[in-house]
Scaffold this active site. Structure first.
Site, PDB file in Angstrom:
ATOM      1  N   CYS A  15       5.705  -7.505   7.592  1.00 29.79           N
ATOM      2  CA  CYS A  15       6.590  -6.815   8.717  1.00 29.79           C
ATOM      3  C   CYS A  15       6.705  -7.839   9.686  1.00 29.79           C
ATOM      4  CB  CYS A  15       5.946  -5.645   9.049  1.00 29.79           C
ATOM      5  SG  CYS A  15       7.293  -4.886  10.611  1.00 29.79           S
ATOM      6  N   GLU A  28       0.801  -1.181   0.100  1.00 24.81           N
ATOM      7  CA  GLU A  28      -0.103   0.119  -0.076  1.00 24.81           C
ATOM      8  C   GLU A  28       0.963   1.278   0.101  1.00 24.81           C
ATOM      9  OE1 GLU A  28      -2.900  -0.194   3.128  1.00 24.81           O
ATOM     10  OE2 GLU A  28      -3.174  -2.201   2.820  1.00 24.81           O
ATOM     11  N   CYS A  50      -1.111  -2.791  14.964  1.00 24.33           N
ATOM     12  CA  CYS A  50      -0.794  -2.563  13.574  1.00 24.33           C
ATOM     13  C   CYS A  50      -1.436  -3.574  12.503  1.00 24.33           C
ATOM     14  CB  CYS A  50       0.532  -2.155  13.283  1.00 24.33           C
ATOM     15  SG  CYS A  50       1.197  -2.194  11.867  1.00 24.33           S
ATOM     16  N   ASN A  96      -5.710   4.306  14.971  1.00 25.49           N
ATOM     17  CA  ASN A  96      -6.604   3.919  13.765  1.00 25.49           C
ATOM     18  C   ASN A  96      -7.406   2.415  14.244  1.00 25.49           C
ATOM     19  OD1 ASN A  96      -6.986   5.998  11.611  1.00 25.49           O
ATOM     20  ND2 ASN A  96      -4.598   5.372  11.703  1.00 25.49           N
ATOM     21  N   CYS A 108      -1.740   2.504   6.947  1.00 22.18           N
ATOM     22  CA  CYS A 108      -1.720   1.401   6.044  1.00 22.18           C
ATOM     23  C   CYS A 108      -1.701  -0.197   6.665  1.00 22.18           C
ATOM     24  CB  CYS A 108       0.120   1.621   5.550  1.00 22.18           C
ATOM     25  SG  CYS A 108       0.146   2.454   4.074  1.00 22.18           S
ATOM     26  N   CYS A 129       3.403   8.317   1.275  1.00 26.10           N
ATOM     27  CA  CYS A 129       3.786   7.431   2.237  1.00 26.10           C
ATOM     28  C   CYS A 129       4.165   6.281   1.398  1.00 26.10           C
ATOM     29  CB  CYS A 129       2.753   7.358   3.213  1.00 26.10           C
ATOM     30  SG  CYS A 129       3.029   6.016   4.257  1.00 26.10           S
ATOM     31  N   CYS A 131       3.715  -5.478  16.079  1.00 29.58           N
ATOM     32  CA  CYS A 131       3.422  -4.615  17.117  1.00 29.58           C
ATOM     33  C   CYS A 131       1.740  -4.823  16.805  1.00 29.58           C
ATOM     34  CB  CYS A 131       3.460  -3.136  16.544  1.00 29.58           C
ATOM     35  SG  CYS A 131       5.133  -2.795  16.383  1.00 29.58           S
TER      36      CYS A 131
HETATM   37  N1  SAH Z   1       7.627   0.256  10.904  1.00 31.42           N
HETATM   38  C1  SAH Z   1       7.466   1.381  10.920  1.00 31.42           C
HETATM   39  C2  SAH Z   1       7.257   2.600   9.815  1.00 31.42           C
HETATM   40  C3  SAH Z   1       5.892   1.949   9.426  1.00 31.42           C
HETATM   41  S1  SAH Z   1       4.394   2.009  10.478  1.00 31.42           S
HETATM   42  C4  SAH Z   1       7.340   2.042  12.357  1.00 31.42           C
HETATM   43  O1  SAH Z   1       6.851   1.126  12.890  1.00 31.42           O
HETATM   44  O2  SAH Z   1       7.655   3.068  12.706  1.00 31.42           O
HETATM   45  C5  SAH Z   1       4.139   3.872  10.436  1.00 31.42           C
HETATM   46  C6  SAH Z   1       3.543   4.393  11.605  1.00 31.42           C
HETATM   47  O3  SAH Z   1       2.201   3.896  11.779  1.00 31.42           O
HETATM   48  C7  SAH Z   1       4.078   3.894  12.930  1.00 31.42           C
HETATM   49  O4  SAH Z   1       4.541   5.002  13.742  1.00 31.42           O
HETATM   50  C8  SAH Z   1       3.393   3.034  13.436  1.00 31.42           C
HETATM   51  O5  SAH Z   1       3.470   2.676  14.796  1.00 31.42           O
HETATM   52  C9  SAH Z   1       1.998   3.780  13.076  1.00 31.42           C
HETATM   53  N2  SAH Z   1       0.968   2.806  13.298  1.00 31.42           N
HETATM   54  C10 SAH Z   1       0.592   1.349  12.852  1.00 31.42           C
HETATM   55  N3  SAH Z   1      -0.500   0.939  13.212  1.00 31.42           N
HETATM   56  C11 SAH Z   1      -1.192   1.968  13.519  1.00 31.42           C
HETATM   57  C12 SAH Z   1      -2.572   2.102  13.866  1.00 31.42           C
HETATM   58  N4  SAH Z   1      -3.553   1.408  13.799  1.00 31.42           N
HETATM   59  N5  SAH Z   1      -3.141   3.662  14.320  1.00 31.42           N
HETATM   60  C13 SAH Z   1      -2.027   4.745  14.158  1.00 31.42           C
HETATM   61  N6  SAH Z   1      -0.926   4.396  14.021  1.00 31.42           N
HETATM   62  C14 SAH Z   1      -0.371   3.173  13.606  1.00 31.42           C
HETATM   63 FE1  SF4 Z   2       5.972  -3.118  11.432  1.00 27.29          FE
HETATM   64 FE2  SF4 Z   2       3.446  -2.017  11.748  1.00 27.29          FE
HETATM   65 FE3  SF4 Z   2       5.467  -2.154  14.086  1.00 27.29          FE
HETATM   66 FE4  SF4 Z   2       5.921  -0.633  11.774  1.00 27.29          FE
HETATM   67  S1  SF4 Z   2       3.945  -0.678  13.410  1.00 27.29           S
HETATM   68  S2  SF4 Z   2       7.218  -1.856  12.755  1.00 27.29           S
HETATM   69  S3  SF4 Z   2       4.821  -1.839  10.246  1.00 27.29           S
HETATM   70  S4  SF4 Z   2       4.315  -4.115  12.745  1.00 27.29           S
END
Ligand code: SAH
Ligand code: SF4
Length: 354
Positions: free
Chosen positions: A112, A92, A119, A290, A333, A105, A116
């Site tokens: 990944c 995406e 996410c 989100n 994303c 973006c 987390c």
């Molecule tokens: N892996 C990297 C970059 C991609 S994620 C990272 O974790 O920083 C991009 C951003 O989106 C990160 O700050 C991540 O923590 C955040 N993110 C992931 N899921 C999310 C959600 N459900 N709501 C808001 N931010 C989110």
């Molecule tokens: Fe990976 Fe999502 Fe964690 Fe970023 S926030 S490191 S994309 S699992």
């Protein structure tokens, strides 16, 4: 079979490879000029000799992306793409309009490894790294489709950029070159969940980008619950790396903090966070979390976010709340790819097929 990724090759490497085959260096420049103009079929590179065109086709490929789905926000014009890579995998990317121009973006991996819990990308596990060329191709495809010029990039799409270090740095170097997609490093942000050795490597590259750290918690107890990487590199180590990075580069770090109702949004959390970041050249970006299908997380109320922000401000921390763009197309994303894999009643009807 053609296997060498032509677009990811630094120009001097391409020139060296052509020299070995007996072609002069200016052929490499000509090839790059065609790529920059969006021509990827070697037969159309009409100023190259026929034997070189045939040799290129046999040895090199030019990875690209095609638009599989596209959602356009009726609220603010944000565009979310689901791109198909040459091997059928999908990633995406989101195109957003700001006062100063268009920002995109980008994804750096399919899936990944970091897992987390909040996410959507993390839910599907890891498939593979993207090449530098596949990152450039996301920009070219969006620019062409939307008829705009992208002037800033955030590496905040799917994947952990510092877990795909070499290709990400190669991509950044390609962007700095003259040519089709030329974006200065000061217009690039890279976001990491806290891969500490990667932060030190990046520091040594002396690339003047903006580093964002996904912090999302004020202490190890809360952070380790939602971000497994924190067990590998706990907050003390991460924040030490951040301080070292700031000292070495003189650049301000941005901390991302997703506000999750009842998890990390109390006054006590704000006080603890302020304490840990005291004296640092940094900025905190509060993000209303989100919703993700299949997860129970709720975003904090506006009043709670305001109170959290006030505490940080009173403690002298530079803080903003991220503007929500593309709220109606779920612009964060990871979700579109999941929907594509499991189509069902949840599919967004604002879809506009290309
Ligand atoms: N892996 C990297 C970059 C991609 S994620 C990272 O974790 O920083 C991009 C951003 O989106 C990160 O700050 C991540 O923590 C955040 N993110 C992931 N899921 C999310 C959600 N459900 N709501 C808001 N931010 C989110
Ligand atoms: Fe990976 Fe999502 Fe964690 Fe970023 S926030 S490191 S994309 S699992």
């Amino acid at each position: 079979m053609a296997t060498i990724d032509l677009r990811s090759l630094p120009p001097e490497e391409l020139a060296a490879q052509l020299k070995e085959k007996g072609y002069p260096a200016f052929r490499a420049t000509q090839i790059r000029q065609w790529l920059d103009r969006g021509v990827t079929d070697f037969e159309q590179m009409t100023n190259l000799p026929k034997d070189l065109r045939q040799e290129l086709a046999a040895l090199y490929t030019v990875p690209g992306v095609t638009i599989l789905r596209k959602l356009v926000s009726a609220i603010d014009g944000t565009v979310k793409y689901l791109f198909r890579l040459d091997d059928g995998e999908t990633v995406e990317s989101v195109l957003m309009q700001y006062k100063h121009g268009w920002s995109q973006c980008l994804s750096t991996q399919v899936g990944c490894k970091m897992g987390c819990t909040f996410c959507a990308t993390g839910m599907g596990g890891f498939i593979r790294n993207l090449s530098a060329a596949e990152m450039v191709a996301q920009i070219e495809a969006a620019q062409q489709d939307a008829g705009v010029r992208v002037s800033s990039i955030v590496l905040m799409g799917m994947g952990e950029p510092l877990d795909n270090y070499d290709q990400v740095v190669r991509f950044l170097r390609l962007l700095g070159e003259e040519g089709g997609v030329h974006i200065g490093m000061r217009h690039i942000s890279l976001s990491t969940c806290g891969v500490v050795p990667g932060i030190y490597r990046l520091m040594e590259e002396q690339i003047p980008l903006t580093l964002s750290i996904s912090l999302h918690a004020p202490n190890d107890e809360i952070r380790s619950r939602s971000m497994p990487i924190n067990r590998r590199w706990p907050m003390d180590e991460l924040l030490r790396a951040c301080r070292d990075y700031i000292e070495a580069t003189g650049r301000r770090i941005s901390f991302e903090y997703a506000m999750i109702d009842g998890v990390n949004d109390s006054d006590a959390c704000a006080l603890e966070l302020a304490d840990r970041l005291r004296g640092m050249l940094c900025h905190v970006n509060l993000i209303p979390v989100n919703a993700v299908e299949g997860k129970s997380q709720q975003r904090s109320s506006k009043a709670r976010i305001r109170a959290f922000m006030d505490i940080l401000e009173k403690k002298g921390i530079n803080v903003t709340v991220r503007r929500t763009l593309g709220a109606d197309i779920n612009a964060s994303c990871g979700q579109l790819r999941r929907q594509e894999q499991q189509p069902g009643p949840g599919v967004d009807r604002k879809e506009a097929l290309p």
